[in-house]
Design a protein around this motif. Structure first.
Motif: not given
Length: 390
Positions: A195, A249, A252, A256, A263, A267
């Protein structure tokens, strides 16, 4: 009924591999499988470790399996910040026949079943077993359509919720929850960027394990660019009817929390994922009675944390075939088989369960040592169990 006839209940990995081994040992083998085709758990993937690939080689089935999936030769370990903690060779990376392999469970089932049929082993789909009757001179399998089959021996390779175990070997023994539920999915075309970092070209030789703060995560990228991934999440078991196919779902928010590739991979997952409760068999579960023996998950299912379930089943197939080849008396052969297999598989149950429950962080190396190599070597006799000839 032929004296060397064996009925294998279950056409999955353990059962079909056992059929290959028993056929090689000179037995007349029939495999019965409840599913109408090879598509059971088609969405889930697995890795075969070097010890599993060694067992396949002893069954002369290497080519059948390496025709599907892709090899893995590198292990990467990331912490919850995405920092690489370790990077090194995985298993017997230098030997193409023994390299780890990533493949769909359905692909592996299909490859093994096709090889069994090619060798003339009878494989009957759509045969749902309801009970087993063991007698001094043979064992009879009863099916939902009212038919029966009788053989000299019966091998129960019918998985975690084994009908053979329930009706013939250990009716009071039940699998138990191992502390995690596990997600399996795949993602196409993702770059695997953390990320807070730049995109990283995927290494198709590597399996990457991520020690996340909320989930243990792992992934491998195929040469075609598809990422196969799993996540192990601690918590209460999913309710009956809860495991199955669902979206990712719920994963996540956990993923995250960490600046790792996890993640982003999840996603980008477009389809449903498969979710299961991690389960294990209690230590000391009985494996055999009379002319009936359990192998694979029916006998010694472990949580998937060590990634050894399929490989242990393949080892079972070789050692069982050698035990019956070297000692055709079933009582002696089953005792010999159990002597050689129980310490190893119950060690795996213990270590894998500790990993799932968070009481251990690193699996012990039980993969491919000299003792195992000798046990699997087809031309090496399987040693007698202590007291066997007393």
């Amino acid at each position: 009924m032929a004296a060397r006839s064996v009925l294998v209940a279950g056409g999955g990995i353990a059962g079909t591999a056992a059929a290959l081994g028993l056929h090689k040992a000179g037995y007349d083998v029939t495999v019965v499988e409840a599913h109408p085709d090879t598509a059971e758990d088609i969405g889930a993937f697995l890795t075969l470790a070097s010890n599993g690939m060694r067992a396949l080689a002893e069954l002369d089935a290497t080519d059948a399996v390496t025709a599907v999936g892709f090899p893995l030769t590198v292990l990467r370990l990331l912490d919850d910040r995405g920092t690489e903690m370790a990077h090194g060779p995985l298993g017997a990376a230098d030997d193409p026949a023994l390299r780890y392999r990533c493949l769909l469970r359905g692909e592996l089932n299909a490859a093994l079943q096709a090889e069994a049929v090619r060798r003339g082993i009878l494989l009957r789909h759509g045969a749902r077993l309801t009970s087993v009757t063991d007698a001094p001179d043979g064992v009879t399998a009863h099916f939902a359509d009212g038919t029966t089959l009788t053989a000299a021996l019966l091998v129960g390779a019918d998985g975690l919720n084994s009908t053979v175990r329930r009706t013939a070997v250990a009716p009071r023994t039940q699998p138990r929850y191992a502390g995690q539920h596990v997600y399996y999915g795949y993602t196409d075309g993702h770059t695997h960027a953390a990320t807070d970092g730049p995109p990283t070209p995927p290494d198709t030789r590597a399996i990457t394990m991520v020690r996340g703060s909320g989930a243990a995560f792992g992934y491998a990228v195929s040469p075609a660019g598809r990422t196969y991934w799993f996540a192990r999440v601690a918590g209460d078991p999913l309710p009956v009817g809860g495991p199955g196919h669902r979206t990712a779902r719920a994963l996540l928010p956990l993923l995250r929390k960490d600046p790792t590739p996890a993640a982003g991979i999840v996603e980008a997952c477009a389809g449903p994922v498969m979710v299961t409760n991690a389960t294990e068999m209690p230590l000391g579960t009985p494996w055999h009675t009379g002319r009936v023996l359990l192998i694979g998950d029916a006998a010694h299912a472990a949580s998937p944390a060590t990634g050894q379930g399929a490989s242990m089943a393949l080892e079972d197939a070789v050692v069982l075939a050698k035990a019956l080849r070297d000692s055709p008396d079933p009582h002696t052969a089953f005792a010999r088989y159990e002597h050689h297999r129980r310490p190893r598989v119950e060690h795996n149950i213990t270590v894998s369960g500790a990993l799932s429950r968070g009481t251990r962080t690193t699996p012990a190396d039980r993969g491919d040592d000299d003792t195992l190599t000798a046990q699997l070597a087809w031309d090496t006799p399987l040693p007698a169990a202590p007291g066997e000839h007393a």
